[in-house]
Design a protein around this motif. Structure first.
Motif, short mmCIF file in Angstrom:
data_model
loop_
_atom_site.label_atom_id
_atom_site.label_comp_id
_atom_site.label_asym_id
_atom_site.label_seq_id
_atom_site.Cartn_x
_atom_site.Cartn_y
_atom_site.Cartn_z
N THR A 1 0.85 -1.21 -0.04
CA THR A 1 0.15 -0.08 -0.10
C THR A 1 1.01 1.24 -0.04
OG1 THR A 1 -1.88 -1.31 1.28
CG2 THR A 1 -1.80 1.25 1.30
N PHE A 2 1.87 1.31 0.78
CA PHE A 2 2.93 2.43 0.84
C PHE A 2 3.54 2.43 -0.22
CE2 PHE A 2 1.86 2.67 5.41
CZ PHE A 2 2.02 4.01 5.72
N LEU A 3 3.96 1.51 -1.36
CA LEU A 3 4.65 1.52 -2.16
C LEU A 3 3.85 2.06 -3.42
CD1 LEU A 3 6.93 0.76 -4.20
CD2 LEU A 3 6.03 -1.45 -4.41
N SER A 4 2.25 1.82 -3.29
CA SER A 4 1.42 2.41 -4.27
C SER A 4 1.28 3.85 -3.98
CB SER A 4 0.26 1.73 -4.06
OG SER A 4 0.37 0.45 -4.18
N LEU A 5 1.41 4.31 -2.69
CA LEU A 5 1.32 5.88 -2.33
C LEU A 5 2.69 6.30 -2.80
CD1 LEU A 5 -0.34 5.35 1.04
CD2 LEU A 5 -1.27 6.30 -0.70
N ALA A 6 3.76 5.64 -2.52
CA ALA A 6 5.09 6.29 -3.20
C ALA A 6 5.23 6.64 -4.37
CB ALA A 6 6.20 5.49 -2.46
N LEU A 7 4.83 5.69 -5.31
CA LEU A 7 4.73 5.84 -6.54
C LEU A 7 4.02 6.99 -7.15
CD1 LEU A 7 4.61 1.96 -7.87
CD2 LEU A 7 6.49 3.48 -7.91
N ALA A 8 2.77 7.16 -6.49
CA ALA A 8 1.96 8.08 -6.80
C ALA A 8 2.51 9.57 -6.36
CB ALA A 8 0.48 7.91 -6.22
N LYS B 1 -0.17 8.58 -12.50
CA LYS B 1 -1.89 9.07 -12.78
C LYS B 1 -2.27 8.76 -14.06
CE LYS B 1 -4.41 13.37 -12.79
NZ LYS B 1 -4.51 14.98 -12.72
N GLU B 2 -1.38 8.73 -15.14
CA GLU B 2 -1.96 8.16 -16.37
C GLU B 2 -2.21 6.73 -16.47
OE1 GLU B 2 0.19 8.26 -20.67
OE2 GLU B 2 0.97 9.50 -19.48
N VAL B 3 -1.26 6.01 -16.05
CA VAL B 3 -1.78 4.69 -15.79
C VAL B 3 -2.78 4.22 -15.12
CG1 VAL B 3 -0.60 2.26 -15.06
CG2 VAL B 3 0.88 4.03 -16.09
N ALA B 4 -3.04 4.75 -13.87
CA ALA B 4 -4.07 4.45 -13.01
C ALA B 4 -5.36 4.83 -13.61
CB ALA B 4 -3.99 5.21 -11.61
N HIS B 5 -5.40 6.24 -14.32
CA HIS B 5 -6.75 6.74 -14.76
C HIS B 5 -6.94 5.76 -16.18
CE1 HIS B 5 -6.89 10.86 -12.62
NE2 HIS B 5 -6.89 9.87 -11.84
N ALA B 6 -6.01 5.32 -16.88
CA ALA B 6 -6.20 4.50 -18.04
C ALA B 6 -6.83 3.09 -17.68
CB ALA B 6 -4.99 4.45 -18.82
N GLY B 7 -6.30 2.43 -16.60
CA GLY B 7 -6.90 1.32 -16.03
C GLY B 7 -8.38 1.54 -15.72
N MET B 8 -8.65 2.77 -14.86
CA MET B 8 -10.07 3.10 -14.33
C MET B 8 -11.01 3.23 -15.77
SD MET B 8 -11.32 5.99 -11.97
CE MET B 8 -11.47 7.35 -13.20
N LYS B 9 -10.34 4.03 -16.64
CA LYS B 9 -11.18 4.41 -17.77
C LYS B 9 -11.66 3.03 -18.68
CE LYS B 9 -11.53 7.05 -22.13
NZ LYS B 9 -10.82 8.08 -22.97
N TRP B 10 -10.55 1.95 -18.67
CA TRP B 10 -10.83 0.72 -19.20
C TRP B 10 -11.97 0.08 -18.49
CZ3 TRP B 10 -9.82 -4.15 -17.60
CH2 TRP B 10 -10.09 -5.62 -18.32
N VAL B 11 -11.67 0.01 -17.11
CA VAL B 11 -12.81 -0.62 -16.30
C VAL B 11 -14.01 -0.12 -16.38
CG1 VAL B 11 -13.41 -1.16 -13.84
CG2 VAL B 11 -11.16 -1.62 -14.70
N THR B 12 -14.11 1.03 -16.60
CA THR B 12 -15.63 1.60 -16.44
C THR B 12 -16.29 1.93 -17.81
OG1 THR B 12 -14.54 3.81 -16.50
CG2 THR B 12 -15.21 2.84 -14.27
N ASN B 13 -15.37 2.06 -18.91
CA ASN B 13 -15.92 2.28 -20.31
C ASN B 13 -16.01 1.04 -20.86
OD1 ASN B 13 -15.66 4.94 -19.32
ND2 ASN B 13 -14.66 5.44 -21.63
N SER C 1 -8.28 5.78 -8.28
CA SER C 1 -8.41 5.00 -9.47
C SER C 1 -7.96 3.57 -9.39
CB SER C 1 -7.67 5.84 -10.66
OG SER C 1 -8.24 7.01 -10.82
N MET C 2 -6.93 3.44 -8.57
CA MET C 2 -6.17 2.17 -8.27
C MET C 2 -7.39 1.17 -7.77
SD MET C 2 -2.27 2.87 -7.36
CE MET C 2 -2.03 1.13 -7.16
N CYS C 3 -7.93 1.86 -6.64
CA CYS C 3 -9.24 1.08 -6.09
C CYS C 3 -10.45 0.67 -7.02
CB CYS C 3 -9.79 1.76 -4.74
SG CYS C 3 -8.59 2.10 -3.49
N ILE C 4 -10.74 1.41 -7.91
CA ILE C 4 -11.85 1.02 -9.00
C ILE C 4 -11.10 -0.23 -9.67
CG2 ILE C 4 -12.96 1.79 -10.90
CD1 ILE C 4 -13.70 2.91 -8.08
N ILE C 5 -9.96 0.07 -9.87
CA ILE C 5 -9.21 -1.00 -10.82
C ILE C 5 -9.25 -2.48 -10.08
CG2 ILE C 5 -7.04 -1.90 -11.91
CD1 ILE C 5 -6.44 0.74 -12.41
#
Length: 532
Positions: free
Chosen positions: A18-25, A33-45, A473-477
């Motif tokens: 979890t902290f690694l994910s936070l650190a990367l962000a 942000k680009e990777v996470a939002h692209a993943g979220m967009k794929w999941v929802t769209n 966004s990662m939580c949605i993925i």
């Protein structure tokens, strides 16, 4: 303190991941942000239709199992009595699932919909106004609570019926994925992702609550709602949680839930009576009827032609968010359901959860809509200029005896978020405990260290600033694989029931054979008569 019963092999990797994910962000904000939002967009769209199908399917399955012969199966031994009274049981379920976010969105959602309405309606039109509370009720209604309840049934059966005292998610799935995989890398990955989903989703929910309470404190005292006030509130949550945990489930958590609900409902009744009562009641029941009329349409609306993005940004996002809470809601609801039947667990969760949310949405949401439509309060202006939190605070402060009511409101919000934090900490503590005691309670030391862990994750999320959107966004993925894990849990549940209660399946076959025989008798008699 004794941490021997803590599953260190699961606890530390989950926290570190979890902290690694936070650190990367934080250190790679644009890329992450680009990777996470692209993943979220794929999941929802692209997969949004599947999320909608899974949510609706959860509701259908739970209604079927509740009203079938399996619904009478007791979660425990035949002589096990429920640990809590029915009212306390319902209150514990409600407060675990809503937190402080309910009132935040009860005001915020209708205001957002007023600007960007669903179902192809024009902003500001009378037609659009009928959807403002309707969609808020829908997003906090039966499907959302069914998603919360779905993992609770197999967890409760596994804990109270099969008497298992290790609640790692991988262990529940042994009958499907095999013991070797459950104890191997696959099971380890499943457990880490499940805990991460809870930590990430909860930390952002904590963010809403702390910002809302901080805005209220700023209004009352003049203290700035800055990072130091917010961190201080998180520390206060942790300290309060420790006191509640030391008091135990019955004297601590249960009593907190009771008083929380009583105070919150009293506040709601005051607003109902002091506000535009006739409008609130009329608007609520009108919106409720619109939801009932369009429930299936709303459940599957994906807008593939006009592509307004509404179902993707709201409905699909909500359902994926709920699925991310698999561990928290599944284990906590299972913990408090000993002595209940499957039917009681399902119907109490879905009915009281939805009804409780509807109560607050009807009052806070309708009051805000009335204030904006009549010009009594500039709710939209407050929200656009200072955010939803300040808009909520201003709405409360504008009530009769506003200053006093605002203080009561802030206390209620603090308690509501405390109960949700308690639910999250207890659930993850149970999952990372090597061996639960006879009452299925994790050691106090394990609960406290998870309180610190949850608090640390929440603080880290605050210091991230804008990067918190990446974690959301990662939580949605993460919600997507949780759907498949829910399906596997349901398969395991039916396997357990078939093994433990073969008579329920045999009676089905026997009755079917009997019905076929009865239908065949007249035909055979007629045939014999013709041949004779």
């Amino acid at each position: 303190m004794n941490f021997k019963n803590l599953d260190h092999k699961l606890f530390w990797p989950a926290i570190c991941f979890t902290f690694l994910s936070l650190a990367l962000a934080v250190f790679f904000p644009e890329s992450s942000k680009e990777v996470a939002h692209a993943g979220m967009k794929w999941v929802t769209n692209d997969i949004g239709w599947f999320i909608q199908l899974a949510g609706f399917g959860a509701l259908v399955f739970l209604m079927w199992i509740a009203f079938s012969r399996f619904g009478h199966i007791k979660l425990g031994d035949d002589n096990d009595a429920p640990e809590f009274t029915y009212a306390t049981y319902a209150f514990l379920i409600f407060t675990a699932g809503v937190g402080a976010a309910l009132i935040f969105w009860a005001v915020g959602e209708p205001m957002y919909y007023m600007q960007s309405p669903p179902m192809f309606t024009e902003a500001g039109s009378a037609e659009a106004s009928q959807w403002l509370i309707t969609y808020t009720l829908f997003h906090w209604g039966p499907i959302g609570w069914a998603i919360f309840c779905l993992p609770a049934v197999p967890y409760a059966y596994y804990l109270h019926k099969k008497k298992k005292r290790n609640l790692r998610l991988s262990n529940l799935l042994e009958d499907v994925i095999g013991k070797k995989n459950a104890d191997g890398p696959l099971g380890y990955f499943i457990n880490i992702i499940a805990i991460f989903g809870t930590l990430g989703a909860f930390s952002t929910s904590m963010g809403l609550a702390v910002d809302l309470i901080g805005s209220g404190i700023e209004k009352v005292t003049g203290l700035p709602n800055d990072i130091w006030l917010q961190v201080g509130l998180i520390v206060l949550f942790i300290v309060f949680y420790a006191v509640v945990m030391l008091a135990g489930m019955k004297k601590g958590v249960a009593k907190l839930a009771n008083w929380c609900v009583y105070a919150a409902f009293a506040l709601g009744i005051f607003i109902l009576l002091s506000g535009p009562t006739a409008f609130i009641l009329s608007y609520f029941f009108d919106s409720l009827s619109v939801m009932v009329d369009n429930f299936v349409r709303m459940s599957f609306w994906s807008d593939p032609v006009e592509k307004s993005g509404f179902p993707q940004a709201w409905t699909m996002y909500y359902w994926a968010w709920y699925f991310a809470y698999l561990v928290m809601m599944g284990i906590f609801l299972a913990r408090i359901s000993k002595g209940r039947t499957i039917k009681e667990l399902v119907l109490t969760t879905i009915f009281f959860g939805s009804a409780g949310c509807a109560f607050f949405i009807a009052i806070f949401g309708s009051y805000s809509v009335f204030s904006e439509l009549t010009g009594a309060l500039p709710v939209l202006e407050w929200m656009n200029e200072a955010g939803v939190s300040m808009a909520v605070i201003e709405v409360i402060n504008a009530l009769p005896f506003g200053a006093a009511i605002l203080i009561i409101f802030l206390i209620v919000e603090f308690f509501l978020m405390s109960t949700t934090m308690t639910s999250a900490a207890v659930a993850i503590s149970m999952m990372t405990t090597k061996e639960l005691d006879a009452d299925a309670d994790p050691d106090v030391s394990v609960r406290l260290i998870w309180a610190l862990g949850i608090g640390a994750v929440s603080m880290a999320a605050f210091f991230m600033g804008g990067s918190i959107d990446t974690i959301k966004s990662m939580c949605i993925i993460v919600g997507l694989p949780m759907i498949f894990l829910n399906i596997l849990m349901v398969v395991c549940l039916m396997k357990w029931i078939r093994k433990d209660h073969p008579e329920l399946f045999k009676s089905t076959v026997t009755q079917a054979a009997k019905n076929n025989a009865e239908q065949a008798e007249p035909a055979q008699a007629e045939l014999a008569k013709v041949e004779g």
